[in-house]
Enzyme design. Structure first.
Site, PDB file in Angstrom:
ATOM      1  N   LYS A   1       5.972   3.926   2.228  1.00 23.06           N
ATOM      2  CA  LYS A   1       5.913   3.045   3.487  1.00 23.06           C
ATOM      3  C   LYS A   1       6.079   3.997   4.689  1.00 23.06           C
ATOM      4  O   LYS A   1       5.439   3.899   5.531  1.00 23.06           O
ATOM      5  CB  LYS A   1       6.613   1.926   3.566  1.00 23.06           C
ATOM      6  CG  LYS A   1       6.413   0.777   2.800  1.00 23.06           C
ATOM      7  CD  LYS A   1       7.188  -0.480   3.311  1.00 23.06           C
ATOM      8  CE  LYS A   1       6.947  -1.724   2.464  1.00 23.06           C
ATOM      9  NZ  LYS A   1       8.127  -2.758   2.976  1.00 23.06           N
TER      10      LYS A   1
ATOM     11  N   LYS B   1      -4.356  -4.353  -6.721  1.00 23.50           N
ATOM     12  CA  LYS B   1      -3.483  -5.595  -6.455  1.00 23.50           C
ATOM     13  C   LYS B   1      -4.166  -6.394  -5.179  1.00 23.50           C
ATOM     14  O   LYS B   1      -4.353  -5.803  -4.418  1.00 23.50           O
ATOM     15  CB  LYS B   1      -2.087  -5.267  -6.057  1.00 23.50           C
ATOM     16  CG  LYS B   1      -1.045  -5.850  -7.150  1.00 23.50           C
ATOM     17  CD  LYS B   1       0.381  -5.547  -7.016  1.00 23.50           C
ATOM     18  CE  LYS B   1       1.001  -6.246  -5.746  1.00 23.50           C
ATOM     19  NZ  LYS B   1       2.259  -6.074  -5.711  1.00 23.50           N
TER      20      LYS B   1
ATOM     21  N   LYS C   1      -1.847  -7.888   1.315  1.00 22.61           N
ATOM     22  CA  LYS C   1      -1.961  -8.331   2.574  1.00 22.61           C
ATOM     23  C   LYS C   1      -2.788  -7.354   3.397  1.00 22.61           C
ATOM     24  O   LYS C   1      -3.346  -7.290   4.440  1.00 22.61           O
ATOM     25  CB  LYS C   1      -0.843  -8.805   3.240  1.00 22.61           C
ATOM     26  CG  LYS C   1       0.054  -7.660   3.207  1.00 22.61           C
ATOM     27  CD  LYS C   1       1.459  -8.007   3.645  1.00 22.61           C
ATOM     28  CE  LYS C   1       2.331  -6.765   3.271  1.00 22.61           C
ATOM     29  NZ  LYS C   1       3.844  -6.630   3.327  1.00 22.61           N
TER      30      LYS C   1
END
Ligand code: TRP
Length: 353
Positions: free
Chosen positions: A115, A207, A210
């Site tokens: 991240k 996957k 979002k």
């Protein structure tokens, strides 16, 4: 060793509209756990703000994720459904854990590295300490079982390490205060398996997420029938018809994903889906899949819309949940303070408790 009663805790971040991957990968499991366990489900807004959130969107997303929880079937009477920042024990216990966890432990967290990316110096301190807050979420309730995806496994291991170190470091005080040989349980991950992993509709190797730039890659719980049909129509596939057995899905990630979604939505096995659609072209299978998805997701979207038109209802559910969550977490936090050698919290304006 001290025995702790079974208690389930899990949470999702209010950073986006929930999608089919959240529903089939997590929510369906959470709903089922309500039958057998006492469950606490949290909307983790303090985790969301570890990266900047637009304030107007954040407050809307907190209510929308709550509405999704309720519309999907989390029952606020049976389970505790609440918003993290409305219960102050989370932030408070997280601070204690900031002082228990070691820098070396956090330095190993792969999600922080992902991240934070290249510009690590510019990541927030909160993003770095994120796993300590997650440990506090769980342990503020002495939760024993935590349903999470594979990507959260390392954070759960850290939570166990924190619980263990707290139990060791304060062993004498823990015993002196009558808590036996363990103050916190070592929470166990219940990893939701690859069977329930929903992949992107545009790329069967990624996957459903979002953060994918293409909205066509995911089915949002708020999508209407037309959007659902369009997304399945445009979903990537290969030119072959469906096989008669699951072995025939090997090396066909997109086909495997669509069959998996059908199976999960219908409550069937992939084998039985293939028995029904053996030899079918995608031009036949896709409309059947989108009809099924509309049938299952349509009522959820409608219920979410109804609740979003009545934010007072959502806020009421959250207020009730926060009270019940606090009733568990606040006494535990007072015990933490006893054990660590801090004075108990003075509750201004409230009767001492
Ligand atoms: N980190 C989790 C995620 O991104 C969300 C989360 C926060 C959580 N606190 C938690 C999950 C406690 C389980 C238990 O998916």
């Amino acid at each position: 060793m001290t025995q702790f009663p079974e208690r389930v805790f899990s949470g999702m971040q209010p950073t986006h509209t929930l999608h089919l991957g959240n529903y089939l990968g997590a929510m369906v499991n959470w709903i089922a756990m309500q039958e057998t366990h006492s469950c606490i489900y949290c909307v983790v807004d303090l985790h969301a703000i570890t990266v900047f959130q637009d304030p107007g969107e954040l407050v809307g997303n907190i209510r929308q994720v709550t509405a999704a929880y309720l519309a999907c079937g989390l029952d606020p009477k049976r389970s505790i459904i609440f918003n993290q920042s409305q219960v102050h024990a989370h932030a408070e216990l997280a601070w204690v854990f900031n002082c228990v966890a070691r820098l070396g432990w956090l330095n190993r967290m792969t999600q922080f590295k992902e991240k934070a990316g290249k510009d690590r110096e510019n990541a927030s301190v909160g993003l770095y300490a994120y796993p300590n807050l997650m440990a506090a979420d769980i342990l503020a309730y002495r939760a024993t079982h935590v349903p999470v995806g594979e990507d959260q496994k390392q954070h759960l291991e850290l939570a166990r390490d924190i619980a263990q170190k707290f139990n060791n470091d304060f062993a004498a005080a823990i015993a002196a205060h009558g808590h036996g040989d363990a103050f916190f349980p070592l929470p166990e991950p219940m990893i939701t398996g690859p069977a329930t992993r929903v992949m992107s509709l545009r790329d069967g190797s990624k996957k459903m997420s979002k953060s994918d730039a293409s909205d066509l890659s995911r089915i949002n719980l708020t999508d209407d029938a037309e959007a659902i049909a369009q997304k399945f129509r445009k979903a990537r596939t290969d030119p072959e018809p469906l096989p008669s057995e699951t072995a025939g899905l090997a090396g066909r990630p997109e086909a495997d994903n669509l069959v998996g979604i059908y199976a999960a939505l219908a409550g069937m096995t992939k084998e039985s889906v293939l028995r029904e659609f053996s030899g079918a072209q995608f031009s036949t299978f896709k409309p059947a899949l989108s009809d099924l998805a509309v049938e299952r997701l349509g009522p959820i979207a409608a219920e979410m819309r109804r609740m979003m038109d009545d934010p007072g209802y959502i806020d009421g559910v959250l207020a009730d949940g926060a009270e019940r969550a606090s009733a568990i977490a606040v006494p535990i936090m007072d015990e933490v303070k006893d054990v660590v050698g801090l004075l108990r919290t003075v509750r201004a304006g409230l009767p001492a408790g």
